[in-house]
Design a protein around this motif. Structure first.
Motif, PDB file in Angstrom:
ATOM      1  N   ALA A   1      40.552 -32.500 -15.513  1.00 31.14           N
ATOM      2  CA  ALA A   1      41.857 -32.324 -14.886  1.00 31.14           C
ATOM      3  C   ALA A   1      41.728 -31.619 -13.539  1.00 31.14           C
ATOM      4  O   ALA A   1      40.786 -30.858 -13.303  1.00 31.14           O
ATOM      5  CB  ALA A   1      42.769 -31.516 -15.808  1.00 31.14           C
ATOM      6  N   PRO A   2      42.665 -31.848 -12.635  1.00 33.51           N
ATOM      7  CA  PRO A   2      42.639 -31.205 -11.313  1.00 33.51           C
ATOM      8  C   PRO A   2      42.716 -29.681 -11.416  1.00 33.51           C
ATOM      9  O   PRO A   2      43.330 -29.137 -12.334  1.00 33.51           O
ATOM     10  CB  PRO A   2      43.882 -31.765 -10.620  1.00 33.51           C
ATOM     11  N   ILE A   3      42.109 -29.027 -10.442  1.00 36.46           N
ATOM     12  CA  ILE A   3      42.069 -27.566 -10.400  1.00 36.46           C
ATOM     13  C   ILE A   3      42.394 -27.087  -8.983  1.00 36.46           C
ATOM     14  O   ILE A   3      41.989 -27.704  -7.997  1.00 36.46           O
ATOM     15  CB  ILE A   3      40.674 -27.045 -10.819  1.00 36.46           C
ATOM     16  N   ASN A   4      43.094 -25.970  -8.922  1.00 36.84           N
ATOM     17  CA  ASN A   4      43.421 -25.316  -7.660  1.00 36.84           C
ATOM     18  C   ASN A   4      42.508 -24.116  -7.466  1.00 36.84           C
ATOM     19  O   ASN A   4      42.453 -23.219  -8.305  1.00 36.84           O
ATOM     20  CB  ASN A   4      44.890 -24.864  -7.690  1.00 36.84           C
ATOM     21  N   MET A   5      41.778 -24.095  -6.364  1.00 33.21           N
ATOM     22  CA  MET A   5      41.014 -22.908  -5.988  1.00 33.21           C
ATOM     23  C   MET A   5      41.817 -22.153  -4.942  1.00 33.21           C
ATOM     24  O   MET A   5      42.271 -22.732  -3.952  1.00 33.21           O
ATOM     25  CB  MET A   5      39.635 -23.282  -5.440  1.00 33.21           C
ATOM     26  N   ASN A   6      41.990 -20.848  -5.143  1.00 37.73           N
ATOM     27  CA  ASN A   6      42.846 -20.036  -4.285  1.00 37.73           C
ATOM     28  C   ASN A   6      42.032 -19.033  -3.482  1.00 37.73           C
ATOM     29  O   ASN A   6      41.084 -18.429  -3.989  1.00 37.73           O
ATOM     30  CB  ASN A   6      43.880 -19.303  -5.132  1.00 37.73           C
ATOM     31  N   PHE A   7      42.451 -18.828  -2.220  1.00 41.50           N
ATOM     32  CA  PHE A   7      41.763 -17.901  -1.335  1.00 41.50           C
ATOM     33  C   PHE A   7      42.775 -17.089  -0.530  1.00 41.50           C
ATOM     34  O   PHE A   7      43.902 -17.532  -0.284  1.00 41.50           O
ATOM     35  CB  PHE A   7      40.855 -18.664  -0.362  1.00 41.50           C
TER      36      PHE A   7
END
Length: 357
Positions: free
Chosen positions: A66-72
């Protein structure tokens, strides 16, 4: 099932629910659980080393496609101000004495790395489907490289002006972060946190001002809040505090205990812990130093001098010096696994939407 499919189609997810990328409490196991339940899982990377980020993403990729969001974060690192650091340590000196901490010991580094060339290379290597930013956007060439990697770019806006700014610079969707939200304000065009707008006032104004999909965030913890946000023009909701009640949340015991007994008016915006406005449950150091005191050094340096105090207080069961981030809807929190909570939120939202159809 969902009338507005813009976010679902943009991110290739089943349900308009995003896990807020809460740095510290959220790691791969919670991201996996939310993703498997059809929402957008998130991996907050601001507090992780490159090696830790790669390891966490490896766990996610091994468990789900499944899609994943990486946050910065994309703040500008402050210049070290020796005088301000010394004044901050002097302010905290009575607490050091009380807890038996040597006030002359070196200050630990409170590190939150802003998005840079090295982190951009990490994104290009790991290829998350979504990359989100807090405190605006990094320089345009880095944003272009993130988009070229195939990732959709989203970022937080706390005002309509910020939302327009983000759209003009290429964001594929905008997170409308209301005043009620826990953790750090995404504010970046102004320093006036006292002018922030509530979620239910912000969302429709942002939806009217931009052409990209809007994601509502702040004070949303159940299906009623999600349905309200969708009715006001949001295409999805980003949920944070509600997931802190899940067993997957990495919380110290005092923080978890405080969430269970806090009232809706027990949170405040404070600069004490990091030097930047963030909403958390009021505790001793906030009350005694002053929630929005000008004494703490600039973000993210303020936290270093508090670390030795946390190291003494937390094992003793005290949250006096712990940043206990929480939004205003914490009393709606429910203790259940993250996947179950996601499915519950979906069912509640759909039922509420049927009632108002």
């Amino acid at each position: 099932m969902w009338r507005d499919r813009r976010i679902l189609d943009l991110f290739s997810i089943d349900h308009p629910i995003l896990l807020a990328p809460m740095a510290g409490p959220v790691l791969s196991d919670m991201a996996i659980a939310v993703a498997r339940a059809g929402g957008l899982g998130a991996l907050p990377s601001a507090l992780l080393s490159h090696e830790q980020t790669r390891a966490e993403m490896a766990k996610i990729r091994a468990a789900t496609e499944a899609p994943i969001n990486m946050n910065f974060f994309c703040h500008v690192p402050p210049a070290y101000d020796e005088g301000r650091e010394a004044a901050w340590r002097e302010t905290l000196k009575p607490y050091y004495s009380e807890l038996g901490v040597d006030p002359a010991e070196p200050i630990p580094v409170s590190n939150r790395t802003p998005f840079d060339e090295a982190l951009c290379q990490t994104v290009e290597e790991l290829r998350p489907e979504v990359v989100s930013f807090h405190f605006g956007l990094p320089p345009a060439p880095l944003v272009a490289r993130v988009k070229a990697s195939g990732a959709k770019v989203i970022a937080s806006a706390t005002t309509v002006r910020e939302a327009i700014w983000l759209e003009e610079r290429g964001c594929d969707a905008v997170i409308a972060q209301g005043f009620e939200a826990g953790g750090h304000r995404g504010i970046f065009l102004s320093e006036h946190a006292d002018q922030q707008v509530g979620t239910m006032a912000l969302v429709p104004q942002v939806a009217d001002a931009v052409n990209v999909p809007v994601i509502a965030a702040g004070g949303i913890a159940d299906g009623r809040g999600i349905a309200a946000a969708l009715a006001l023009g949001a295409s999805a909701a980003q949920i944070g505090t509600a997931y802190l009640f899940c067993p997957e949340a990495k919380l110290v015991a005092p923080h978890r205990a405080a969430l269970k007994v806090a009232w809706d008016d027990d949170t405040v915006l404070t600069r004490v812990f990091t030097g930047r406005p963030a909403r958390g449950i009021a505790n001793r150091v906030i009350r005694e130093v002053g929630a929005m005191s000008d004494l703490p050094p600039q973000f993210p340096l303020a936290g270093g001098a508090l670390m030795p105090l946390r190291g003494k207080a937390e094992p003793a069961g005290s949250g006096d010096f712990t940043p206990m981030w929480s939004g205003q809807a914490m009393r709606l929190g429910r203790e259940m696994p993250a996947a179950e909570l996601t499915r519950t939120l979906v069912a509640e939202t759909q039922e509420r939407l049927r009632q108002i159809a």
